[in-house]
Design a protein around this motif. Structure first.
Motif, PDB file in Angstrom:
ATOM      1  N   GLY A 289     -32.562  -7.184  34.287  1.00 37.51           N
ATOM      2  CA  GLY A 289     -33.453  -7.975  34.956  1.00 37.51           C
ATOM      3  C   GLY A 289     -34.591  -7.496  35.641  1.00 37.51           C
ATOM      4  O   GLY A 289     -34.659  -6.153  36.406  1.00 37.51           O
ATOM      5  N   ILE A 290     -35.762  -7.766  35.357  1.00 36.59           N
ATOM      6  CA  ILE A 290     -36.808  -7.395  35.940  1.00 36.59           C
ATOM      7  C   ILE A 290     -37.675  -8.312  36.721  1.00 36.59           C
ATOM      8  O   ILE A 290     -39.012  -8.648  36.667  1.00 36.59           O
ATOM      9  CB  ILE A 290     -37.926  -6.640  34.896  1.00 36.59           C
ATOM     10  N   ASP A 291     -36.943  -9.351  37.507  1.00 34.60           N
ATOM     11  CA  ASP A 291     -37.728 -10.334  37.956  1.00 34.60           C
ATOM     12  C   ASP A 291     -38.659 -10.146  39.185  1.00 34.60           C
ATOM     13  O   ASP A 291     -39.408 -11.101  39.230  1.00 34.60           O
ATOM     14  CB  ASP A 291     -36.577 -11.391  38.331  1.00 34.60           C
ATOM     15  N   ASN A 292     -38.432  -8.915  39.653  1.00 34.64           N
ATOM     16  CA  ASN A 292     -39.551  -8.750  40.919  1.00 34.64           C
ATOM     17  C   ASN A 292     -40.836  -8.096  40.199  1.00 34.64           C
ATOM     18  O   ASN A 292     -41.678  -8.108  41.046  1.00 34.64           O
ATOM     19  CB  ASN A 292     -39.170  -8.151  41.785  1.00 34.64           C
ATOM     20  N   ASP A 293     -41.027  -7.616  39.043  1.00 33.18           N
ATOM     21  CA  ASP A 293     -42.260  -7.191  38.577  1.00 33.18           C
ATOM     22  C   ASP A 293     -42.284  -7.419  36.835  1.00 33.18           C
ATOM     23  O   ASP A 293     -42.185  -6.255  36.196  1.00 33.18           O
ATOM     24  CB  ASP A 293     -42.500  -5.637  38.743  1.00 33.18           C
ATOM     25  N   PRO A 294     -42.273  -8.558  36.530  1.00 33.24           N
ATOM     26  CA  PRO A 294     -42.179  -8.971  35.033  1.00 33.24           C
ATOM     27  C   PRO A 294     -43.022  -8.183  34.205  1.00 33.24           C
ATOM     28  O   PRO A 294     -42.786  -8.040  32.871  1.00 33.24           O
ATOM     29  CB  PRO A 294     -42.135 -10.469  35.019  1.00 33.24           C
ATOM     30  N   SER A 295     -44.207  -7.942  34.674  1.00 31.88           N
ATOM     31  CA  SER A 295     -45.061  -7.180  33.861  1.00 31.88           C
ATOM     32  C   SER A 295     -45.035  -5.554  33.670  1.00 31.88           C
ATOM     33  O   SER A 295     -45.643  -4.978  33.103  1.00 31.88           O
ATOM     34  CB  SER A 295     -46.508  -7.474  34.714  1.00 31.88           C
ATOM     35  N   GLN A 296     -43.952  -5.372  34.439  1.00 29.21           N
ATOM     36  CA  GLN A 296     -43.614  -3.591  34.286  1.00 29.21           C
ATOM     37  C   GLN A 296     -43.298  -3.408  32.794  1.00 29.21           C
ATOM     38  O   GLN A 296     -42.600  -4.239  32.037  1.00 29.21           O
ATOM     39  CB  GLN A 296     -42.297  -3.671  34.992  1.00 29.21           C
ATOM     40  N   LYS A 297     -44.073  -2.370  32.341  1.00 33.99           N
ATOM     41  CA  LYS A 297     -43.831  -2.076  30.955  1.00 33.99           C
ATOM     42  C   LYS A 297     -42.630  -1.072  30.758  1.00 33.99           C
ATOM     43  O   LYS A 297     -42.568  -0.347  31.452  1.00 33.99           O
ATOM     44  CB  LYS A 297     -45.035  -1.488  30.486  1.00 33.99           C
ATOM     45  N   LEU A 298     -41.746  -1.230  29.917  1.00 36.80           N
ATOM     46  CA  LEU A 298     -40.557  -0.739  29.721  1.00 36.80           C
ATOM     47  C   LEU A 298     -40.463   0.070  28.544  1.00 36.80           C
ATOM     48  O   LEU A 298     -40.898  -0.449  27.301  1.00 36.80           O
ATOM     49  CB  LEU A 298     -39.268  -1.460  29.863  1.00 36.80           C
ATOM     50  N   TYR A 299     -39.876   1.033  28.454  1.00 36.18           N
ATOM     51  CA  TYR A 299     -39.434   1.960  27.179  1.00 36.18           C
ATOM     52  C   TYR A 299     -37.924   2.237  27.244  1.00 36.18           C
ATOM     53  O   TYR A 299     -37.506   2.545  28.036  1.00 36.18           O
ATOM     54  CB  TYR A 299     -39.948   3.248  26.992  1.00 36.18           C
ATOM     55  N   THR A 300     -37.244   2.037  25.936  1.00 36.44           N
ATOM     56  CA  THR A 300     -35.990   2.185  25.831  1.00 36.44           C
ATOM     57  C   THR A 300     -35.511   3.226  24.758  1.00 36.44           C
ATOM     58  O   THR A 300     -36.239   3.288  23.764  1.00 36.44           O
ATOM     59  CB  THR A 300     -35.082   0.914  25.525  1.00 36.44           C
ATOM     60  N   TYR A 301     -34.503   4.167  25.290  1.00 37.93           N
ATOM     61  CA  TYR A 301     -34.064   5.089  24.025  1.00 37.93           C
ATOM     62  C   TYR A 301     -32.631   4.632  23.906  1.00 37.93           C
ATOM     63  O   TYR A 301     -31.822   4.645  24.660  1.00 37.93           O
ATOM     64  CB  TYR A 301     -34.087   6.335  24.763  1.00 37.93           C
ATOM     65  N   MET A 302     -32.327   4.177  22.687  1.00 31.13           N
ATOM     66  CA  MET A 302     -30.771   3.841  22.446  1.00 31.13           C
ATOM     67  C   MET A 302     -30.260   4.849  21.570  1.00 31.13           C
ATOM     68  O   MET A 302     -30.831   5.484  20.823  1.00 31.13           O
ATOM     69  CB  MET A 302     -30.799   2.413  21.714  1.00 31.13           C
ATOM     70  N   HIS A 303     -29.032   5.568  22.087  1.00 30.12           N
ATOM     71  CA  HIS A 303     -28.395   6.494  21.258  1.00 30.12           C
ATOM     72  C   HIS A 303     -27.244   6.187  20.677  1.00 30.12           C
ATOM     73  O   HIS A 303     -26.150   5.687  21.094  1.00 30.12           O
ATOM     74  CB  HIS A 303     -28.457   7.610  22.254  1.00 30.12           C
ATOM     75  N   PHE A 304     -27.220   6.435  19.218  1.00 34.69           N
ATOM     76  CA  PHE A 304     -25.944   5.782  18.431  1.00 34.69           C
ATOM     77  C   PHE A 304     -25.421   7.171  17.527  1.00 34.69           C
ATOM     78  O   PHE A 304     -26.094   8.146  17.337  1.00 34.69           O
ATOM     79  CB  PHE A 304     -26.331   4.865  17.397  1.00 34.69           C
ATOM     80  N   ALA A 305     -24.139   7.159  17.812  1.00 33.38           N
ATOM     81  CA  ALA A 305     -23.540   7.922  16.678  1.00 33.38           C
ATOM     82  C   ALA A 305     -21.944   7.477  16.202  1.00 33.38           C
ATOM     83  O   ALA A 305     -21.346   6.786  17.198  1.00 33.38           O
ATOM     84  CB  ALA A 305     -23.102   9.339  17.233  1.00 33.38           C
ATOM     85  N   GLU A 306     -21.538   7.403  15.198  1.00 34.77           N
ATOM     86  CA  GLU A 306     -20.316   7.045  14.681  1.00 34.77           C
ATOM     87  C   GLU A 306     -19.370   7.917  14.913  1.00 34.77           C
ATOM     88  O   GLU A 306     -19.414   9.158  15.149  1.00 34.77           O
ATOM     89  CB  GLU A 306     -20.337   6.843  13.233  1.00 34.77           C
ATOM     90  N   VAL A 307     -18.202   7.374  15.947  1.00 33.16           N
ATOM     91  CA  VAL A 307     -17.263   8.062  16.415  1.00 33.16           C
ATOM     92  C   VAL A 307     -15.979   8.002  15.627  1.00 33.16           C
ATOM     93  O   VAL A 307     -14.853   8.633  15.897  1.00 33.16           O
ATOM     94  CB  VAL A 307     -17.171   7.708  17.762  1.00 33.16           C
ATOM     95  N   GLU A 308     -15.729   6.873  14.749  1.00 34.15           N
ATOM     96  CA  GLU A 308     -14.595   6.731  13.692  1.00 34.15           C
ATOM     97  C   GLU A 308     -14.736   7.348  12.518  1.00 34.15           C
ATOM     98  O   GLU A 308     -15.975   6.930  11.871  1.00 34.15           O
ATOM     99  CB  GLU A 308     -14.318   5.399  13.910  1.00 34.15           C
ATOM    100  N   ASP A 309     -13.862   7.741  11.847  1.00 34.23           N
ATOM    101  CA  ASP A 309     -13.898   8.003  10.477  1.00 34.23           C
ATOM    102  C   ASP A 309     -13.806   6.776   9.699  1.00 34.23           C
ATOM    103  O   ASP A 309     -12.626   6.194   9.578  1.00 34.23           O
ATOM    104  CB  ASP A 309     -12.797   9.265  10.212  1.00 34.23           C
ATOM    105  N   LEU A 310     -14.737   6.209   9.003  1.00 32.24           N
ATOM    106  CA  LEU A 310     -14.668   4.762   8.587  1.00 32.24           C
ATOM    107  C   LEU A 310     -14.136   4.955   7.397  1.00 32.24           C
ATOM    108  O   LEU A 310     -13.642   3.885   6.503  1.00 32.24           O
ATOM    109  CB  LEU A 310     -16.230   4.300   8.277  1.00 32.24           C
ATOM    110  N   LYS A 311     -13.862   5.879   6.757  1.00 35.70           N
ATOM    111  CA  LYS A 311     -13.234   6.248   5.245  1.00 35.70           C
ATOM    112  C   LYS A 311     -13.768   5.020   4.240  1.00 35.70           C
ATOM    113  O   LYS A 311     -13.028   4.294   3.692  1.00 35.70           O
ATOM    114  CB  LYS A 311     -11.722   5.788   5.586  1.00 35.70           C
ATOM    115  N   GLY A 312     -15.109   5.182   4.203  1.00 36.95           N
ATOM    116  CA  GLY A 312     -15.656   4.324   3.126  1.00 36.95           C
ATOM    117  C   GLY A 312     -16.170   2.703   3.706  1.00 36.95           C
ATOM    118  O   GLY A 312     -16.776   2.166   3.070  1.00 36.95           O
TER     119      GLY A 312
END
Ligand code: NAG
Ligand code: NAG
Ligand code: NAG
Ligand code: NAG
Ligand code: NAG
Ligand code: NAG
Ligand code: NAG
Ligand code: NAG
Length: 906
Positions: A289-312
């Motif tokens: 929610g960025i309702d009090n300053d909608p013009s605020q510029k955001l940068y996101t960093y999403m970190h992913f890693a597989e944690v299960e052995d998917l076996k194919g």
């Protein structure tokens, strides 16, 4: 695994996190006690516990971070303890006290990270009010970073911890973090921390710094509500666990180190847990929610890693923002490898007042999406201006040189409303100091040459202080200076003609200086204090001992010869370099005893003991650190050895020999001033216990090559050749970058004046010389061989039990057992060919007769080959290792999350 993920049909999740709670961490989080990966004391970390007693420090039990008192970073404010009722068993020590600033509008901490400007730092301030002043008045104040406003600190709860964090690249070497009073009660601070980041991460494409919005660790078991930071995170980022009822948590059964291999160096413990939608058919989502300053510029960093052995099986998903489905993807995280997806352009919620992120499985994906961690930053543009660095440095030297008691903090000229008292600045793109008024400022001592570094200064008013000493001639050569007011001091000597000439139209005020002679004519009258003064003309000082003059002349010549080669010829103010001041001054090596007292801050930091007395750490006017060797009358080496060393040092100049910067030799005090090497000596370095401090094989070889170069220069580059006579590992000093420099020439002799009195250190001393008394270069070669054996084995010349190192290695060498010879702390991490060859060189050096020992030039050539062998073998290993499983393929091809660019999914 599949069973656990069985589905609930759940709708898109909306989490509104309002800006009001921005950066606020609940006071009830406590940090995990678990014994995790241990990290050695960190380079690039500054950790300040504000408000603890001056000079105190401690290591935090949970994070193992070394916190120090703030006294050396700020000189205003008052320390308080927070009230007892806010201290619980899990309250961190650094929150138990604060520094409070009832006086002054702007109070600044000055951080000076070693790596300096133009590098990336995470800077974090934390605040817990805890009713420290027993007034129960919650303050609101501003934080400034350098000359720019960083953020507002609005304390609304006495027991909460407020955290302000920014990723910033400073343009000055000093980073000022200032608390600014906004007339809403008293500013205070609990903790201030700085961590150097790798410059290659967190790089927004727009100008500006990154203010932390929040940083979450998803999928952590809800019952383990701990925050994760240093010990787990090499950059000491603080990760908050975050979970939601419609998410499932999954984790890998172990914390693999491969999670941390990407440049973001994500903590394994964060990446080993992940969130996934509880209903497998649904998408995963989060909304900011960025309702009090909608013009605020955001940068996101999403970190992913597989944690299960998917076996194919395939797990693949796309990322969408605000329901636009095609922002990024598909992403298929590699098993146990982290990949970071970051927005290439900033995003804002200007139309929707929120930013919703969702992860949707692709049609061919057999498993729902996962996400392990996420960071959100807001871009903050800084003016990135500051007073000219040169002026900042000069005025700070003046401030500390005279212990100026005014409230001079932060940038001198900016922002304009906080400009330092007594200064006028020109306000161009980069402001400069044009006028300085220190009238009635309680200054005492000489007029410092630092003033001259204020290159734009036009008006200088030093009237009504207690300045002593002569009127320096440098005032005459200061192009910008127009008026000079020295009225009402206690200056002595005569006013140099050049100064009188420059200011002839009444722009010089010299009244009320009872002991000052207004013209050169009275020069002859006073006969005391001569060469002791920096700027007094030389001619009157001839009465000094002839020895000194010889020394001085030698210095002058050498310096003149070498000046061309040295990029930075001197570490002292440039003033004294003017050639017209005669040979004594151009030598630029002479210090008076009182200057030495100033340089060493009254000898308060002893750093060692040499053959003829104590060695102290000192700081020159330009902040260069130096080692100051003071001859002690009680030492076993007399003034002769001292002068011998000084004389020798003036003859030798080599990057692997420690450099003489200056000396002081009046009849009672003898002092040598050297360049300071921050990494101690080789002997200390070789006895390191911490794994992180152990020199690796390549570093050892480089040190050996450096030291051999230095010694080779003494033997073959000097005419007549110089024999060191006391070569040993404690005489090899290491600079910050581990460059080796040979020191301690106190006992060196050139070959012509060699005496036969036995000197040297047991264990290193040439046995042949001991029996024949015939000391020559080959004796140094023997000692150098012992140093090599120490480098190879990591042991002392005389091993406990009284065994000599050469005797200790021989039987193993005969057995061909190189692995037992080489320092076990290397854990076999060296090229055996390289090690064998090094051992051979060492053994040749310690041959029983000088005839059998190689010349130093051969030693240099052979050691270089050893180093090359080692370097080449590492290169091959690295190429070989790289092809093995690099699951983080996306690192190199970052996906884009933005409205402007739409890379299509398929
Ligand atoms: C899971 O989501 C799907 C699609 O939205 C829905 O049809 C299904 O009923 C949900 N299952 C449960 C158990 O809620
Ligand atoms: C804070 O408390 C410590 C011990 O609990 C005490 O030594 C120290 O003097 C106190 N500091 C202040 C400023 O009251
Ligand atoms: C500080 O926070 C309170 C509570 O959220 C809010 O009402 C107030 O307006 C804030 N003050 C400032 C100056 O931001
Ligand atoms: C920063 O990351 C780059 C790219 O991976 C790497 O080459 C470099 O060594 C890193 N620098 C530091 C100081 O860790
Ligand atoms: C997380 O890992 C632990 C240890 O392997 C295991 O006992 C636990 O069941 C795992 N939790 C989940 C949700 O997979
Ligand atoms: C000025 O300095 C001298 C020498 O340091 C000292 O003796 C004297 O008391 C000082 N005078 C004042 C007014 O501070
Ligand atoms: C020097 O300073 C004194 C005292 O502040 C003042 O009276 C005098 O006018 C000044 N002289 C000049 C030339 O500015
Ligand atoms: C001026 O300096 C001399 C010594 O250099 C000292 O004796 C005298 O007291 C000083 N005068 C004042 C007014 O500080």
């Amino acid at each position: 695994m599949d069973g656990r993920l069985t589905l609930n049909w759940l709708i898109f999740l909306l989490v509104i996190i309002s800006f009001h709670s921005l950066g606020r961490v609940s006071g009830t989080f406590h940090e995990n006690q678990a014994d995790r990966r241990k990290l050695a004391a960190k380079e690039g970390f500054i950790s300040i516990d504000c408000g603890i007693a001056m000079g105190s420090y401690y290591t935090d039990g949970e994070t193992e971070i070394h916190y120090t008192s703030d006294a050396e970073f700020i000189n205003t404010g008052i320390n308080y303890n927070v009230s007892m009722e806010y201290i619980h068993e899990y309250t961190n020590q650094h929150l138990m006290n604060v520094r409070s600033f009832p006086e002054g509008v702007r109070n600044c901490y000055t951080l000076r990270p070693r790596q300096g400007k133009n590098h990336k730092y995470l800077i974090r301030a934390r605040f817990m009010y805890g009713n420290y002043d027993s007034k129960n008045q919650l303050p609101i104040f501003k934080l400034y970073l350098g000359v720019d406003e960083w953020t507002t600190v609005n304390i609304t709860d006495a027991s909460s911890i407020y955290r302000k964090e920014i990723i910033h690249i400073p343009i000055t070497n000093d980073i000022d973090v200032c608390l600014v009073n906004t007339h809403s009660r008293t500013p205070f601070i609990s903790v201030l921390e700085l961590r150097q980041l790798n410059d290659s991460i967190y790089r927004p494409t727009e100008p500006g710094s990154l203010l932390l919005y929040d940083r979450w660790d998803f999928g952590t078991q809800p019952e383990v509500q701990n925050i994760i930071r240093e010990k787990d995170d090499v950059y000491d980022r603080i990760w908050k666990p975050f979970t939601w009822s419609s998410w499932l948590s999954i984790n890998s059964s172990f914390v693999s180190s491969s999670f941390s291999t990407s440049d973001y160096k994500l903590p394994g413990i964060v990446m080993a847990t992940a969130a996934t939608p509880a209903n497998e058919s649904e998408s995963w989502g989060i909304s900011l929610g960025i309702d009090n300053d909608p013009s605020q510029k955001l940068y996101t960093y999403m970190h992913f890693a597989e944690v299960e052995d998917l076996k194919g099986q395939i797990r693949e998903f796309t990322i969408s923002v605000n329901d636009d489905e095609s922002y990024a993807g598909p992403v298929a995280p590699g098993y146990l490898f982290s990949v970071t997806v970051y927005s290439k352009y900033s995003m804002s919620g200007s139309t929707t007042k929120k930013l919703s992120f969702s992860l949707k499985r692709t049609n061919r994906s057999m498993l729902p999406p996962i996400i392990n961690a996420m960071e959100v930053y807001m871009i903050k543009e800084f003016s990135q201006s500051s007073t000219q660095q040169n002026d900042i440095d000069a005025i700070k030297r003046i401030k500390s040189g005279y212990a100026v008691s005014r409230n001079w903090q932060g940038d001198p000229c900016l922002p304009m409303e906080y400009q330092w008292d007594g200064l006028t600045c020109s306000h161009n793109t980069s402001p400069a100091i044009i006028s300085l008024n220190l009238s009635s400022g309680n200054l005492s001592g000489n007029i410092l040459p630092s003033f001259l570094s204020l290159k734009s200064l036009q008006n200088l008013d030093l009237s009504y202080n207690n300045l002593t000493g002569p009127v320096p001639e440098f005032f005459a050569d200061w192009p910008s200076l127009r008026t000079l007011n020295l009225t009402g001091n206690n200056l002595t000597g005569s006013v140099p003609q050049a100064v009188t000439d420059k200011f002839k139209d009444g722009t010089l005020s010299l009244g009320e200086n009872p002991n000052l002679c207004p013209s050169v004519s009275c020069q002859g009258q006073k006969k005391k204090k001569k060469k002791n003064k920096f700027f007094v003309p030389v001619l009157t000082s001839i009465l000094s001992a002839i020895v000194i003059l010889v020394l001085i002349a030698a210095l002058a010549i050498i310096r003149k010869l070498t000046k061309r080669r040295e990029t930075k010829a001197t570490t002292i103010e440039t003033v004294t370099e003017r050639p017209k001041e005669g040979p004594l001054k151009s030598g630029n090596c002479e210090f008076t005893y009182s200057e030495v007292v100033g340089i060493t801050n009254n000898f308060n930091r002893p750093i060692g003991r040499g053959g003829f007395g104590e060695v102290y750490l000192g700081t020159l006017a330009d902040d260069t650190q130096v080692a100051v060797k003071v001859h002690s009358p009680s030492s076993n080496q007399g003034p002769k050895a001292f002068r011998a060393e000084a004389k020798l040092l003036t003859r030798v100049h080599h990057k692997n020999l420690v450099r003489l910067i200056g000396y002081c030799d009046d009849s009672t005090n003898m002092v040598l001033i050297y360049e300071y090497t921050s990494n101690g000596n080789l002997q200390q370095k070789l006895s390191a216990r911490e794994a992180a401090d152990v020199l690796n094989w390549k570093q050892r070889l480089q040190i050996a090559v450096d030291a051999a170069h230095g010694l080779e220069y003494l033997h073959n580059g000097c005419k007549p050749p110089i024999v060191h006579r006391d070569m040993k590992s404690s005489n090899i000093l290491l600079t910050e970058s581990l460059q080796a420099k040979i020191s301690d020439f106190g006992m060196s002799r050139d070959i012509q004046s060699l005496s036969t009195d036995p000197v040297g250190t047991p264990g290193y001393f040439d046995p042949e010389c001991q029996s024949t008394g015939n000391l020559n270069e080959k004796s140094d070669v023997y000692s150098f061989g012992i140093v090599l054996l120490e480098l190879i084995t990591g042991r002392r010349a005389i091993i406990p039990g009284g065994i000599h190192i050469a005797g200790w290695v021989s039987p193993m060498i005969e057995r061909g057992d190189i692995r037992s010879v080489v320092d076990p702390r290397l854990q076999g991490d060296f090229n055996t060919n390289s090690a064998w060859k090094t051992v051979e060189i060492a053994l040749a050096c310690v041959a029983s007769t000088g005839m059998q020992r190689p010349d130093m030039s051969h030693v240099v050539v052979n050691l270089k080959e050893c180093l090359e062998t080692e370097v080449a073998s590492r290169r091959i290993q690295r190429v070989g290792g790289h092809s093995i499983g690099s699951g983080n393929f996306l690192e190199n091809a970052p996906l884009v999350l933005s409205t402007e660019v739409v890379p299509h999914a398929r």
